[in-house]
Write an enzyme that holds these catalytic residues in place. Structure first.
Site, PDB file in Angstrom:
ATOM      1  N   ASP A   1      40.401  43.507  55.153  1.00  0.00           N
ATOM      2  CA  ASP A   1      40.087  42.086  54.936  1.00  0.00           C
ATOM      3  C   ASP A   1      38.580  41.865  55.070  1.00  0.00           C
ATOM      4  OD1 ASP A   1      39.859  39.230  55.250  1.00  0.00           O
ATOM      5  OD2 ASP A   1      41.975  39.198  55.810  1.00  0.00           O
TER       6      ASP A   1
ATOM      7  N   PHE B   1      46.490  31.582  32.822  1.00  0.00           N
ATOM      8  CA  PHE B   1      46.912  30.978  31.553  1.00  0.00           C
ATOM      9  C   PHE B   1      47.261  31.993  30.456  1.00  0.00           C
ATOM     10  CE2 PHE B   1      45.332  28.802  27.514  1.00  0.00           C
ATOM     11  CZ  PHE B   1      46.505  28.105  27.303  1.00  0.00           C
TER      12      PHE B   1
ATOM     13  N   TYR C   1      40.235  25.323  45.414  1.00  0.00           N
ATOM     14  CA  TYR C   1      39.639  26.616  45.036  1.00  0.00           C
ATOM     15  C   TYR C   1      38.145  26.460  44.759  1.00  0.00           C
ATOM     16  CZ  TYR C   1      37.933  30.176  41.804  1.00  0.00           C
ATOM     17  OH  TYR C   1      37.147  31.108  41.164  1.00  0.00           O
TER      18      TYR C   1
ATOM     19  N   THR D   1      31.784  31.113  40.218  1.00  0.00           N
ATOM     20  CA  THR D   1      32.444  30.530  39.056  1.00  0.00           C
ATOM     21  C   THR D   1      31.705  29.292  38.552  1.00  0.00           C
ATOM     22  OG1 THR D   1      34.455  29.335  38.439  1.00  0.00           O
ATOM     23  CG2 THR D   1      33.926  29.344  40.757  1.00  0.00           C
ATOM     24  N   ASP D   2      31.870  29.001  37.274  1.00  0.00           N
ATOM     25  CA  ASP D   2      31.293  27.768  36.723  1.00  0.00           C
ATOM     26  C   ASP D   2      31.992  26.521  37.272  1.00  0.00           C
ATOM     27  OD1 ASP D   2      33.722  28.050  35.400  1.00  0.00           O
ATOM     28  OD2 ASP D   2      32.895  27.949  33.374  1.00  0.00           O
ATOM     29  N   GLU D   3      33.158  26.716  37.895  1.00  0.00           N
ATOM     30  CA  GLU D   3      33.912  25.548  38.397  1.00  0.00           C
ATOM     31  C   GLU D   3      33.194  24.821  39.525  1.00  0.00           C
ATOM     32  OE1 GLU D   3      38.005  26.076  39.191  1.00  0.00           O
ATOM     33  OE2 GLU D   3      38.358  27.198  37.360  1.00  0.00           O
TER      34      GLU D   3
ATOM     35  N   LYS E   1      34.674  27.938  46.646  1.00  0.00           N
ATOM     36  CA  LYS E   1      33.675  28.782  45.987  1.00  0.00           C
ATOM     37  C   LYS E   1      32.299  28.112  46.079  1.00  0.00           C
ATOM     38  CE  LYS E   1      34.115  32.146  44.000  1.00  0.00           C
ATOM     39  NZ  LYS E   1      34.136  33.585  44.436  1.00  0.00           N
TER      40      LYS E   1
ATOM     41  N   GLN F   1      51.165  33.210  29.243  1.00  0.00           N
ATOM     42  CA  GLN F   1      51.785  32.884  27.946  1.00  0.00           C
ATOM     43  C   GLN F   1      52.219  34.156  27.202  1.00  0.00           C
ATOM     44  OE1 GLN F   1      52.270  29.948  28.422  1.00  0.00           O
ATOM     45  NE2 GLN F   1      50.495  29.511  29.748  1.00  0.00           N
TER      46      GLN F   1
ATOM     47  N   LYS G   1      41.949  43.737  50.255  1.00  0.00           N
ATOM     48  CA  LYS G   1      43.096  43.511  51.146  1.00  0.00           C
ATOM     49  C   LYS G   1      44.426  43.819  50.446  1.00  0.00           C
ATOM     50  CE  LYS G   1      44.800  39.648  54.006  1.00  0.00           C
ATOM     51  NZ  LYS G   1      44.604  38.208  54.280  1.00  0.00           N
TER      52      LYS G   1
HETATM   53  P1  NAD Z   1      41.934  38.172  41.470  1.00  0.00           P
HETATM   54  O1  NAD Z   1      42.739  37.132  42.171  1.00  0.00           O
HETATM   55  O2  NAD Z   1      42.505  38.861  40.293  1.00  0.00           O
HETATM   56  O3  NAD Z   1      41.470  39.303  42.490  1.00  0.00           O
HETATM   57  C1  NAD Z   1      41.027  39.017  43.782  1.00  0.00           C
HETATM   58  C2  NAD Z   1      40.983  40.315  44.574  1.00  0.00           C
HETATM   59  O4  NAD Z   1      40.475  40.021  45.883  1.00  0.00           O
HETATM   60  C3  NAD Z   1      42.350  40.961  44.762  1.00  0.00           C
HETATM   61  O5  NAD Z   1      42.269  42.353  44.547  1.00  0.00           O
HETATM   62  C4  NAD Z   1      42.686  40.659  46.215  1.00  0.00           C
HETATM   63  O6  NAD Z   1      43.537  41.630  46.809  1.00  0.00           O
HETATM   64  C5  NAD Z   1      41.316  40.639  46.853  1.00  0.00           C
HETATM   65  N1  NAD Z   1      41.266  39.834  48.085  1.00  0.00           N
HETATM   66  C6  NAD Z   1      41.719  38.563  48.264  1.00  0.00           C
HETATM   67  N2  NAD Z   1      41.516  38.166  49.533  1.00  0.00           N
HETATM   68  C7  NAD Z   1      40.895  39.201  50.171  1.00  0.00           C
HETATM   69  C8  NAD Z   1      40.401  39.392  51.490  1.00  0.00           C
HETATM   70  N3  NAD Z   1      40.520  38.433  52.418  1.00  0.00           N
HETATM   71  N4  NAD Z   1      39.815  40.569  51.797  1.00  0.00           N
HETATM   72  C9  NAD Z   1      39.688  41.551  50.855  1.00  0.00           C
HETATM   73  N5  NAD Z   1      40.152  41.421  49.599  1.00  0.00           N
HETATM   74  C10 NAD Z   1      40.736  40.263  49.250  1.00  0.00           C
HETATM   75  O7  NAD Z   1      40.569  37.426  41.097  1.00  0.00           O
HETATM   76  P2  NAD Z   1      39.640  37.584  39.812  1.00  0.00           P
HETATM   77  O8  NAD Z   1      40.128  36.678  38.764  1.00  0.00           O
HETATM   78  O9  NAD Z   1      39.464  39.018  39.539  1.00  0.00           O
HETATM   79  O10 NAD Z   1      38.276  36.959  40.386  1.00  0.00           O
HETATM   80  C11 NAD Z   1      37.359  37.779  41.098  1.00  0.00           C
HETATM   81  C12 NAD Z   1      36.144  36.952  41.477  1.00  0.00           C
HETATM   82  O11 NAD Z   1      35.534  36.428  40.304  1.00  0.00           O
HETATM   83  C13 NAD Z   1      36.463  35.742  42.356  1.00  0.00           C
HETATM   84  O12 NAD Z   1      35.423  35.604  43.303  1.00  0.00           O
HETATM   85  C14 NAD Z   1      36.462  34.577  41.392  1.00  0.00           C
HETATM   86  O13 NAD Z   1      36.107  33.377  42.046  1.00  0.00           O
HETATM   87  C15 NAD Z   1      35.393  35.006  40.420  1.00  0.00           C
HETATM   88  N6  NAD Z   1      35.509  34.467  39.053  1.00  0.00           N
HETATM   89  C16 NAD Z   1      36.688  34.575  38.387  1.00  0.00           C
HETATM   90  C17 NAD Z   1      36.757  34.117  37.058  1.00  0.00           C
HETATM   91  C18 NAD Z   1      38.043  34.244  36.253  1.00  0.00           C
HETATM   92  O14 NAD Z   1      38.083  33.799  35.123  1.00  0.00           O
HETATM   93  N7  NAD Z   1      39.101  34.856  36.767  1.00  0.00           N
HETATM   94  C19 NAD Z   1      35.635  33.539  36.456  1.00  0.00           C
HETATM   95  C20 NAD Z   1      34.453  33.430  37.213  1.00  0.00           C
HETATM   96  C21 NAD Z   1      34.405  33.917  38.497  1.00  0.00           C
HETATM   97  O1  DAU Z   2      36.090  28.949  35.002  1.00  0.00           O
HETATM   98  C1  DAU Z   2      36.260  30.064  35.820  1.00  0.00           C
HETATM   99  C2  DAU Z   2      37.612  30.004  36.501  1.00  0.00           C
HETATM  100  O2  DAU Z   2      38.568  30.317  35.495  1.00  0.00           O
HETATM  101  C3  DAU Z   2      37.732  30.976  37.658  1.00  0.00           C
HETATM  102  O3  DAU Z   2      36.850  30.566  38.678  1.00  0.00           O
HETATM  103  C4  DAU Z   2      39.162  31.007  38.212  1.00  0.00           C
HETATM  104  O4  DAU Z   2      39.283  32.001  39.210  1.00  0.00           O
HETATM  105  C5  DAU Z   2      40.099  31.338  37.065  1.00  0.00           C
HETATM  106  O5  DAU Z   2      41.438  31.294  37.514  1.00  0.00           O
HETATM  107  C6  DAU Z   2      39.911  30.330  35.922  1.00  0.00           C
HETATM  108  O6  DAU Z   2      40.311  29.009  36.342  1.00  0.00           O
HETATM  109  P1  DAU Z   2      41.179  28.051  35.394  1.00  0.00           P
HETATM  110  O7  DAU Z   2      41.895  27.090  36.234  1.00  0.00           O
HETATM  111  O8  DAU Z   2      40.351  27.547  34.258  1.00  0.00           O
HETATM  112  O9  DAU Z   2      42.185  29.184  34.761  1.00  0.00           O
HETATM  113  P2  DAU Z   2      43.768  29.195  34.487  1.00  0.00           P
HETATM  114  O10 DAU Z   2      44.053  30.492  33.804  1.00  0.00           O
HETATM  115  O11 DAU Z   2      44.551  28.870  35.691  1.00  0.00           O
HETATM  116  O12 DAU Z   2      43.930  28.010  33.448  1.00  0.00           O
HETATM  117  C7  DAU Z   2      43.176  27.938  32.228  1.00  0.00           C
HETATM  118  C8  DAU Z   2      43.520  26.619  31.540  1.00  0.00           C
HETATM  119  O13 DAU Z   2      44.866  26.668  31.084  1.00  0.00           O
HETATM  120  C9  DAU Z   2      43.423  25.421  32.451  1.00  0.00           C
HETATM  121  O14 DAU Z   2      42.929  24.324  31.693  1.00  0.00           O
HETATM  122  C10 DAU Z   2      44.873  25.153  32.862  1.00  0.00           C
HETATM  123  C11 DAU Z   2      45.654  25.596  31.650  1.00  0.00           C
HETATM  124  N1  DAU Z   2      47.007  26.152  31.877  1.00  0.00           N
HETATM  125  C12 DAU Z   2      47.160  27.093  32.849  1.00  0.00           C
HETATM  126  C13 DAU Z   2      48.383  27.704  33.064  1.00  0.00           C
HETATM  127  C14 DAU Z   2      48.586  28.733  34.156  1.00  0.00           C
HETATM  128  C15 DAU Z   2      48.063  25.798  31.040  1.00  0.00           C
HETATM  129  O15 DAU Z   2      47.905  24.945  30.127  1.00  0.00           O
HETATM  130  N2  DAU Z   2      49.272  26.402  31.229  1.00  0.00           N
HETATM  131  C16 DAU Z   2      49.485  27.338  32.200  1.00  0.00           C
HETATM  132  O16 DAU Z   2      50.621  27.862  32.310  1.00  0.00           O
END
Ligand code: NAD
Ligand code: DAU
Length: 342
Positions: A59, A198, A158, A122-124, A162, A202, A35
């Site tokens: 979407d 995060f 969130y 996700t592990d969350e 998931k 930073q 999207k």
């Molecule tokens: P991101 O937010 O960087 O990317 C999400 C993408 O999905 C974007 O390109 C966005 O445009 C698209 N999107 C959002 N809503 C949409 C919709 N309604 N239709 C079509 N496209 C849409 O996310 P990410 O960090 O790359 O995470 C990707 C996947 O991996 C997610 O499902 C997330 O739950 C999972 N995941 C993320 C992490 C992490 O550490 N970031 C860890 C484990 C699992």
């Molecule tokens: O565990 C997998 C998940 O990891 C994914 O499912 C999510 O999509 C991804 O965003 C991530 O979730 P977290 O909440 O763990 O990630 P985030 O980067 O937001 O934060 C990581 C840790 O850092 C968390 O304990 C919060 C903390 N934090 C975050 C931000 C943005 C800070 O201390 N300072 C910050 O500015």
């Protein structure tokens, strides 16, 4: 597998997977369905050969579009999501819409056309674990990591959406015989991650002359994995995983947030303590840790990027060299956090 759809393929992890497939599997064509929300960026796919992929901007909740695309593919790999916990605490609605209804729309299309489906999660969904320091014997005993048998117990809007989407997949497998697998991965890091998260927040703070921001005391632990390793794991599950199974993806990368922020400062030649403690996240999960034995033993997968410090150094270099990719959004992201005392 000749044709696959990658939803969310213009986001952080989805685009990494698209690069991985195109670079490693020459016979596969990828249709990216994205999207392009604030988190998606078509530039993440720049440089890939045009004959190997197509970007469809749309979407995942649009049933007509989804049916049309799914009717002509071998598999769907579903990454698209609203992905940021802090946003979900401000406005959960888009999370319910995309993560639950969007997943439902994809599942129904895959059921209709008998298409293989892989669900990226996700592990969350498992909630959190106690900090090691609070466990007897510092948590070195058994049972201190997530496995596929850990009960679901999500904490945030969130993670609950998931978890809901994972449960839809499990029901579609059992009731309708959908050919599906699920993966639950730990925290990813690497290039192209949105600067709301995060690590890139930073890094870009330091590059912008802003002090890094640590939530609370910073004792919370995340289990870091390089996004390239996540991609190779998803490919292994898509091509070799057992239908109906859940695989946990992790690279034994546990670090507390305070350690990570201090490492970023050290790698960027800043004083070690040049950061601020800010308001903690509501409902902040304490610790995530993945037991990936099943994935490693059954499918022979192993991570390549096991040196977190060097992976982090490369990630810092990428944000230094790609200011055009993130600079325009920085002020808005920081205004969002400042409003929350973070
Ligand atoms: P991101 O937010 O960087 O990317 C999400 C993408 O999905 C974007 O390109 C966005 O445009 C698209 N999107 C959002 N809503 C949409 C919709 N309604 N239709 C079509 N496209 C849409 O996310 P990410 O960090 O790359 O995470 C990707 C996947 O991996 C997610 O499902 C997330 O739950 C999972 N995941 C993320 C992490 C992490 O550490 N970031 C860890 C484990 C699992
Ligand atoms: O565990 C997998 C998940 O990891 C994914 O499912 C999510 O999509 C991804 O965003 C991530 O979730 P977290 O909440 O763990 O990630 P985030 O980067 O937001 O934060 C990581 C840790 O850092 C968390 O304990 C919060 C903390 N934090 C975050 C931000 C943005 C800070 O201390 N300072 C910050 O500015």
């Amino acid at each position: 597998m000749k044709k696959i759809i990658v939803t969310g393929g213009a986001g952080f992890i989805g685009s990494n997977f698209v690069h991985y497939v195109i670079n490693n599997h020459p016979g596969v064509h990828v249709t990216v369905l994205d999207k392009l929300t604030y988190a998606g960026n078509a530039d993440n796919l720049k440089g890939l050969p045009n004959n190997r992929y197509e970007l469809v901007v749309g979407d995942i909740s649009d049933a007509e579009l989804v049916n049309k695309l799914v009717s002509d593919t071998d598999a769907v790999v579903h990454y698209a999501a609203e992905s940021h916990n802090d946003n979900s605490l401000e406005d959960p609605f888009p999370f319910v819409q995309t993560n639950i209804l969007g997943t439902y729309t994809l599942l129904e299309a895959c059921r209709k056309y008998g298409v293989r489906y892989h669900h990226v999660s996700t592990d969350e969904v498992y909630g959190d674990l106690p900090l090691r320091e609070d466990l007897p014997g510092n948590g070195e005993g058994e049972g201190e990591k997530f496995t596929a048998e850990t009960p679901y117990n999500p904490s945030s809007p969130y993670s609950s959406t998931k978890a809901g989407s994972d449960l839809l997949v499990k029901a579609w497998v059992r009731s309708f015989g959908l050919q599906a697998t699920i993966s639950n991965c730990s925290n990813n890091y690497g290039p192209y991650q949105h600067i709301e998260k995060f690590i890139p927040r930073q890094i870009t703070n330091v590059l912008s002359g802003i002090r890094p921001k640590l939530y609370g005391e910073g004792k919370n632990v995340r289990d870091w994995i390089h996004t390239n390793d996540h991609s190779s794991a998803v490919w292994a599950i898509l091509t070799k995983g057992r239908i109906g199974e859940t695989y946990l993806i992790g690279a034994d990368g546990e670090e507390d947030n305070k350690t990570v922020i201090e490492l970023i400062l050290e790698l960027m030649c800043q004083p070690k303590y040049a950061y601020d403690h800010v308001t903690d996240r509501a409902g902040h999960d304490l610790r995530y840790a993945i037991d990936s034995t099943k994935l490693r033993e059954e499918l022979g997968w192993k991570p390549e990027f096991t040196d977190f410090k060097s992976g982090l150094a490369d990630t810092i270099k990428w944000y230094q060299e790609n200011e055009d990719w993130w600079k325009a959004e920085k002020a808005q992201v920081e205004a969002f956090y400042a409003n929350k005392g973070q």
